[in-house]
Design a protein around this motif. Structure first.
Motif, PDB file in Angstrom:
ATOM      1  N   THR A   1       1.243 -13.211   2.351  1.00 38.90           N
ATOM      2  CA  THR A   1       1.616 -13.962   1.140  1.00 38.90           C
ATOM      3  C   THR A   1       3.100 -13.851   0.856  1.00 38.90           C
ATOM      4  O   THR A   1       3.780 -14.839   0.568  1.00 38.90           O
TER       5      THR A   1
ATOM      6  N   THR B   1       0.819  -1.218   0.000  1.00 42.38           N
ATOM      7  CA  THR B   1       0.000   0.000   0.000  1.00 42.38           C
ATOM      8  C   THR B   1       0.851   1.265   0.000  1.00 42.38           C
ATOM      9  O   THR B   1       0.509   2.260  -0.653  1.00 42.38           O
TER      10      THR B   1
ATOM     11  N   ARG C   1     -12.040 -13.217   0.532  1.00 40.88           N
ATOM     12  CA  ARG C   1     -10.595 -13.373   0.765  1.00 40.88           C
ATOM     13  C   ARG C   1     -10.246 -14.851   0.862  1.00 40.88           C
ATOM     14  O   ARG C   1     -11.077 -15.659   1.273  1.00 40.88           O
ATOM     15  N   LYS C   2      -9.008 -15.164   0.527  1.00 41.41           N
ATOM     16  CA  LYS C   2      -8.513 -16.525   0.735  1.00 41.41           C
ATOM     17  C   LYS C   2      -7.650 -16.512   1.986  1.00 41.41           C
ATOM     18  O   LYS C   2      -6.675 -15.742   2.060  1.00 41.41           O
ATOM     19  N   VAL C   3      -8.021 -17.316   2.962  1.00 45.94           N
ATOM     20  CA  VAL C   3      -7.330 -17.308   4.258  1.00 45.94           C
ATOM     21  C   VAL C   3      -6.844 -18.710   4.621  1.00 45.94           C
ATOM     22  O   VAL C   3      -7.357 -19.710   4.118  1.00 45.94           O
TER      23      VAL C   3
ATOM     24  N   GLN D   1      -4.699 -14.010  -0.046  1.00 47.05           N
ATOM     25  CA  GLN D   1      -5.124 -13.235  -1.217  1.00 47.05           C
ATOM     26  C   GLN D   1      -6.350 -12.408  -0.847  1.00 47.05           C
ATOM     27  O   GLN D   1      -7.301 -12.928  -0.265  1.00 47.05           O
ATOM     28  N   LYS D   2      -6.290 -11.118  -1.182  1.00 53.18           N
ATOM     29  CA  LYS D   2      -7.405 -10.212  -0.880  1.00 53.18           C
ATOM     30  C   LYS D   2      -8.541 -10.426  -1.890  1.00 53.18           C
ATOM     31  O   LYS D   2      -8.344 -11.038  -2.941  1.00 53.18           O
ATOM     32  N   SER D   3      -9.713  -9.870  -1.575  1.00 54.75           N
ATOM     33  CA  SER D   3     -10.884 -10.050  -2.447  1.00 54.75           C
ATOM     34  C   SER D   3     -10.686  -9.411  -3.820  1.00 54.75           C
ATOM     35  O   SER D   3     -11.298  -9.843  -4.800  1.00 54.75           O
ATOM     36  N   ASP D   4      -9.804  -8.382  -3.901  1.00 54.11           N
ATOM     37  CA  ASP D   4      -9.545  -7.751  -5.207  1.00 54.11           C
ATOM     38  C   ASP D   4      -8.450  -8.467  -6.000  1.00 54.11           C
ATOM     39  O   ASP D   4      -8.016  -8.002  -7.056  1.00 54.11           O
TER      40      ASP D   4
ATOM     41  N   THR E   1      -4.091 -14.002   5.675  1.00 55.96           N
ATOM     42  CA  THR E   1      -4.786 -13.687   4.431  1.00 55.96           C
ATOM     43  C   THR E   1      -3.789 -13.816   3.286  1.00 55.96           C
ATOM     44  O   THR E   1      -2.854 -13.016   3.178  1.00 55.96           O
TER      45      THR E   1
ATOM     46  N   THR F   1      -0.830  -9.912   0.170  1.00 59.03           N
ATOM     47  CA  THR F   1      -0.579  -9.219   1.438  1.00 59.03           C
ATOM     48  C   THR F   1       0.824  -9.538   1.940  1.00 59.03           C
ATOM     49  O   THR F   1       1.549 -10.342   1.348  1.00 59.03           O
TER      50      THR F   1
ATOM     51  N   TYR G   1      -4.835   2.310  -3.789  1.00 61.45           N
ATOM     52  CA  TYR G   1      -5.086   0.864  -3.808  1.00 61.45           C
ATOM     53  C   TYR G   1      -5.052   0.322  -5.241  1.00 61.45           C
ATOM     54  O   TYR G   1      -4.524  -0.764  -5.498  1.00 61.45           O
TER      55      TYR G   1
END
Length: 454
Positions: free
Chosen positions: A180, A37, A155-157, A170-173, A168, A177, A85
């Motif tokens: 990862t 970010t 999200r993939k957690v 992978q984020k929803s978009d 997390t 992170t 973002y």
């Protein structure tokens, strides 16, 4: 780099030096946050402030000011935050224009890092999150294929065993992170670098996060904790003399280069107070200035238990009394001068070390001899617990023990009338030589450079 980076740099370098000293091959990796970010903010701000950055190199020499401007906009402007973002997503998609902006900002950072590392004699490989970008895709895929990833609100957690907070991956978009990149990094270090030991020198606030990463890496089968040592060497924060986080009077974070320059100025003032400028050549004076300034800054940090916060004070670290680098550097210089004043060369000492029988008779000789022999034991302890203040305490004890020995046991006997050398006790000279040798090795592990004259 600001004062918050001081501890990881100094502690990490010293741990590397210790493992290298005992014969390990050490890969010194500086893990840079160069892909998240913060870079989205910087790129968005760069696009607004220097819209022609693709054709004309933008003047962003003061990256700290540039970052503060972008952070202010990120906190206050919703549209800017959304764009920031989006910039991260474009960067992760390797859009050429965004890669160009990213490279421009990274190059400014690299130049500033080099100044710091040259001052502190740091050898390091800068390897940012971007290095692991392609590997992150494989990490997500591997967790999914092994049925270890879950979808939570897009999200993939991953839920590592024994951990209360999920990672997390992978984020929803679709973005990645820190979780990862840290998983990709540990996998690369284990499988590609073939690491037997991995030590993370990161502030203690990251302890829970790193435990999650380690647990996830073990859960997926990347390493067995009984075989491979993966450890977090955490540390506390640097405090000002007001016992609050170390900042400038205006409340800003202290730039590390400014801190080092202030150390140089104060070290020179200290040397001039002791009138060393009257007996040393300009070259010797400059060498002494750097040895004192940078040695004292390093030692002040390393002589505290790294787990605790510590108060940064130039006055205390430059004091040549007590357990400080200034005291030890002066003590080392005095010890090294004994042989020179006795007109004994290093070659003569080496020959004497092979031929002379040393008989320890005086209690202070015994005390010094025992202190010298503790050096390997001290190193082994630090290899196990990574607490470098133990070495600092040992060197201080060795120096004070030597002073007791030298005050009570003559090494060189001179004629009181003529000042000429009448007798040299070679056994005791070798004790002096051994003390200096151990101190030199200890200094090298701590990253401190002694000089012959101070």
């Amino acid at each position: 780099m600001h004062v918050g980076h001081l501890r990881s740099t100094i502690i990490g370098d010293s741990i590397c030096r210790l493992f290298e000293f005992v014969g390990h091959y050490v890969l010194r990796i500086n893990h840079l946050g160069d892909w998240g970010t913060q870079f989205g903010m910087l790129i968005a701000h760069l696009q607004d402030k220097f819209p022609n950055y693709l054709s004309v190199s933008p003047p962003i020499g003061d990256l700290q000011l540039f970052y503060k401007e972008s952070k202010k906009r990120f906190d206050e402007e919703d549209d800017f935050k959304k764009r920031a973002y989006q910039c991260v997503v474009q960067l992760q998609s390797k859009n050429p224009d965004f890669i160009k902006a990213w490279n421009l900002i990274c190059e400014v950072s690299r130049k500033e890092f080099k100044k710091i590392y040259d001052c502190l004699d740091i050898r390091i490989i800068n390897r940012g999150e971007s290095y692991y970008q392609d590997k992150m895709i494989q990490v997500v895929k591997e967790f999914e294929e092994k049925g270890l990833a879950e979808v939570d609100e897009g999200r993939k957690v991953v839920f590592p065993p024994g951990c209360s907070i999920p990672l997390t991956i992978q984020k929803s978009d679709g973005g990645f992170t820190y979780d990862t990149s840290d998983l990709a990094a540990i996998k690369q270090r284990l499988h590609e670098e073939k690491a037997d030991i991995i030590i993370y020198v990161v502030d203690s606030g990251q302890g829970i996060h790193l435990q999650n990463v380690y647990a996830a890496a073990q859960m997926i089968g990347w390493y067995d904790a009984k075989v491979t040592r993966v450890e977090h060497a955490g540390f506390g924060v640097v405090l000002g003399e007001d016992k609050k986080k170390f900042k400038t009077r205006s409340g800003d974070t202290v730039r590390l280069i400014d801190l080092l320059e202030e150390g140089l100025k104060r070290a020179m003032d200290k040397l001039k107070d002791k009138e060393r400028d009257k007996v040393l050549t300009p070259e010797e004076l400059e060498a002494a200035q750097k040895a004192v300034a940078f040695g004292c800054i390093k030692y002040a940090d390393l002589s505290h238990n790294r787990m605790n916060d510590y108060i940064f004070s130039f006055d205390k670290m430059l004091d040549d009394r007590g357990n400080t680098a200034a005291y030890l550097l002066y003590a080392f210089t005095r010890i090294r001068s004994i042989a020179r004043l006795a007109n004994i060369t290093d070659e003569q000492l080496h020959i004497a070390a092979q031929e002379t029988e040393i008989h320890l008779q005086h209690e202070k000789e015994w005390k010094l001899g025992k202190s010298i022999l503790r050096f390997p034991e001290i190193l082994q302890k630090i290899l196990d617990d990574l607490l470098l203040h133990t070495l600092c305490d040992y060197l201080y004890e060795l120096a004070t023990t030597f002073t007791e020995f030298y005050d009570n046991c003559y090494c060189v006997e001179k004629d009181r009338q003529t000042g000429q050398i009448v007798k040299v006790n070679m056994g005791r000279m070798l004790l002096c030589h051994a003390t200096a040798a151990v101190m030199a090795k200890g200094f090298n592990i701590l990253g401190i450079k002694p000089v012959h004259r101070m």
